[in-house]
Design a protein around this motif. Sequence first.
Motif, PDB file in Angstrom:
ATOM      1  N   ARG A 142       0.828  -1.211   0.000  1.00 34.28           N
ATOM      2  CA  ARG A 142       0.000   0.000   0.000  1.00 34.28           C
ATOM      3  C   ARG A 142       0.864   1.262   0.000  1.00 34.28           C
ATOM      4  O   ARG A 142       0.495   2.280  -0.567  1.00 34.28           O
ATOM      5  N   ARG A 145       1.354   2.675  -3.491  1.00 31.21           N
ATOM      6  CA  ARG A 145       0.128   2.709  -4.302  1.00 31.21           C
ATOM      7  C   ARG A 145       0.309   3.549  -5.577  1.00 31.21           C
ATOM      8  O   ARG A 145      -0.150   3.167  -6.645  1.00 31.21           O
ATOM      9  N   GLN A 148       1.847   1.566  -8.434  1.00 31.93           N
ATOM     10  CA  GLN A 148       1.201   0.345  -8.914  1.00 31.93           C
ATOM     11  C   GLN A 148       0.895   0.356 -10.412  1.00 31.93           C
ATOM     12  O   GLN A 148       1.100  -0.656 -11.076  1.00 31.93           O
TER      13      GLN A 148
END
Length: 171
Positions: A142, A145, A148
């Motif tokens: 996370r 993020r 990604q």
Amino acid sequence: LFELAEFCKPNGVRVALENIFTTEPGQYRQTPAEVAATVKAVGHDNLVALIDFSHAYLESTYRGLDFREQLRAMAPVAGHLHVHDSFGRPQGFYEAYFTQENTALGIGDLHMPLGWGDIEWASIFSELTFLPGTVLMMEISRRYRAEQPASLKTAQHLMSLNAVGTQLAAE
């Protein structure tokens, strides 16, 4: 494992046996090649290996094994892949006070974006062949993020280097 795979068969479910890495002295862990041998010994189409590349890298470094040879052993029975980058440096059996310490030192299972560590993704995926229907799952933490989407493009490129129809899932 055979009984579990047999139970899953009518529903088309495959059980994936994942390689893991040692986190403290004295633990029993199968090497990636040993996980592959277990899958082969069970001999059921509904039991596959799950290659977690960073885990394999960490365990290979810890045990002094050839990382690429371990991957070569697993690939023919691999039906699920976990991709995230690292440097293959074992944690040293201590917990960092802050996660950022591990990242700064490049140690542990970092779950970094693809290309941020030193795993040679393109040459690995060009060399190995996985089972048909293999699922590739990104495990980018996370914390990354924003990175990604770039990792997704890298993962899609890696899949194009491989000879089988790999599905993609992002986590």
